[in-house]
Design a protein around this motif. Structure first.
Motif, PDB file in Angstrom:
ATOM      1  N   PRO A 191     -12.416  43.639  29.736  1.00 48.98           N
ATOM      2  CA  PRO A 191     -13.131  42.603  30.318  1.00 48.98           C
ATOM      3  C   PRO A 191     -14.800  43.254  30.274  1.00 48.98           C
ATOM      4  CG  PRO A 191     -12.054  43.526  32.278  1.00 48.98           C
ATOM      5  CD  PRO A 191     -11.561  44.144  31.217  1.00 48.98           C
TER       6      PRO A 191
ATOM      7  N   HIS B 150     -10.826  35.164  27.055  1.00 48.30           N
ATOM      8  CA  HIS B 150      -9.771  36.004  27.939  1.00 48.30           C
ATOM      9  C   HIS B 150      -8.567  35.126  27.693  1.00 48.30           C
ATOM     10  CE1 HIS B 150      -7.539  37.461  31.504  1.00 48.30           C
ATOM     11  NE2 HIS B 150      -6.983  38.054  30.547  1.00 48.30           N
TER      12      HIS B 150
ATOM     13  N   ILE C 152     -12.882  38.427  33.050  1.00 43.31           N
ATOM     14  CA  ILE C 152     -11.425  37.868  33.404  1.00 43.31           C
ATOM     15  C   ILE C 152     -11.584  36.521  33.412  1.00 43.31           C
ATOM     16  CG2 ILE C 152      -9.551  38.108  35.003  1.00 43.31           C
ATOM     17  CD1 ILE C 152     -10.497  40.973  35.541  1.00 43.31           C
TER      18      ILE C 152
ATOM     19  N   HIS D 281      -6.331  44.143  27.468  1.00 41.09           N
ATOM     20  CA  HIS D 281      -7.721  43.454  27.585  1.00 41.09           C
ATOM     21  C   HIS D 281      -8.808  44.491  28.323  1.00 41.09           C
ATOM     22  CE1 HIS D 281      -9.605  40.380  30.594  1.00 41.09           C
ATOM     23  NE2 HIS D 281     -10.449  40.354  29.424  1.00 41.09           N
TER      24      HIS D 281
ATOM     25  N   ILE E 231      -1.978  34.351  35.532  1.00 43.32           N
ATOM     26  CA  ILE E 231      -3.444  34.940  35.733  1.00 43.32           C
ATOM     27  C   ILE E 231      -4.081  34.212  36.959  1.00 43.32           C
ATOM     28  CG2 ILE E 231      -5.743  35.543  34.419  1.00 43.32           C
ATOM     29  CD1 ILE E 231      -4.288  35.179  32.010  1.00 43.32           C
TER      30      ILE E 231
END
Length: 329
Positions: free
Chosen positions: A189, A170, A165, A187, A326
């Motif tokens: 990770p 990403h 992340i 996503h 994010i």
């Protein structure tokens, strides 16, 4: 990062290395007297590990002393960066800094364990590389436009992997989603690039926005299919792979860089000696080919130029992460 700027930095950096070699003071001559530790914030087998081990090899030859690699993976390279930031400023501990640890992660957390500018002494950028969108060869797509269509039409989320992340792998994917509207990408990770590639080949994830050096061997042997690179021009290491700009994504061109940094307040003479050693290590075409064949464009600039690049990159990714909403907290 702007390739035209970094290429200019490469030429200027080479000149600064030659001038610096003649100007080193006598008290730096005894350095190094023991092995130097180069800390890499990612596991073996990824792009950072490849570049770091090549840097260690070349610097060992130029310094006349061993440069020993230590992989200290976790938190997008922040664990390794924090370790180096707290180390003695004696020239015996260095960091292979990357975009993730120095430009992205510090702007994603409210209280990062280090200041990416204040807590490091820049030595030199090594080079930068485009990212490459790779997919499992069984996925029924052969171009970026087909991939976007496939994702948008999918009734189920299409899983893509990242090296963590907030990692560049990403953030590049998030920027791709923002740019294309391919919101069905999901996503997944991981803790490093090698694990993502293993699962991509195995079909557990379907796509990966990887650094080119990491994926290139698997592209070449047919285990992965490359759809496009993110650089403004095709990579010399993989000239058959089109660019995202050729695919119509003219505003999408994220790249990632690799550089050598030391703890804060390192003696300027030792910093210059390390900069010279790094420049000498990649001064000939054969040594630079070790980077370019894996998709890394050499830069090798001066400490001041590297710091200016760091400041610009931090500003860029701060804007991207805020828009994406994010955080790592």
């Amino acid at each position: 990062m702007n390739p035209s700027i970094t290429r200019r930095g490469a030429m200027l950096g080479g000149l600064s290395c030659l001038l610096g070699a003649a100007a080193l003071p006598l008290h730096a001559a005894a350095y190094p007297e023991r092995p130097v530790r180069l800390v890499i914030g990612f596991p073996p087998a990824g792009g950072a590990d490849f570049v770091g081990r090549l840097v260690a090899q070349r610097m060992s030859q130029a310094l006349g002393a061993s440069v020993v690699v230590e992989n200290k993976a976790g938190a997008n390279g922040m664990i390794a960066a924090a370790d180096v930031a707290r180390s003695a400023a004696d020239g015996y501990t260095l960091l292979l800094g990357v975009t993730a640890s120095q430009s992205i992660s510090p702007v994603l957390v409210a209280k990062p364990p280090y200041d990416p500018l204040r807590d490091f002494t820049p030595i030199s950028m090594v080079g930068f590389t485009p990212l490459v969108l790779v997919v499992n060869p069984k996925l029924p797509v052969r171009s970026v436009s087909e991939f976007i269509t496939y994702v948008k039409a999918s009734k189920e989320p299409v899983p893509y992997g990242s090296a963590g992340i907030g990692n560049i792998t990403h953030m590049a994917a998030e920027l791709f989603v923002q740019t294309t509207g391919a919101t069905q990408l999901r996503h997944i990770p991981y803790k490093g690039s090698g694990q993502v590639i293993t699962d991509l080949i195995g079909g557990q994830v379907q796509a990966y926005f990887d650094t080119l050096p990491s994926s290139l061997p698997f592209i070449q042997n047919g285990q992965l299919r490359a759809l496009a690179v993110t650089g403004q021009a095709r990579s010399a290491a993989a000239p058959d792979i089109p660019t995202m700009q050729e695919a119509g994504l003219t505003e999408y061109s994220p790249t990632t860089w690799f550089g050598v940094l030391a703890p804060p307040r390192l003696d300027s003479a030792i910093a210059q000696q390390l900069n010279v050693a790094l420049g000498q290590g990649f001064s000939d075409s054969e040594s630079r080919k070790g980077l370019t064949v894996r998709g890394v464009e050499p830069v090798l600039n001066s400490p001041s130029e590297f710091r200016a690049d760091l400041e610009a990159d931090l500003s860029r990714w701060r804007g991207v992460t805020r828009k994406a909403g994010i955080t790592l907290d």
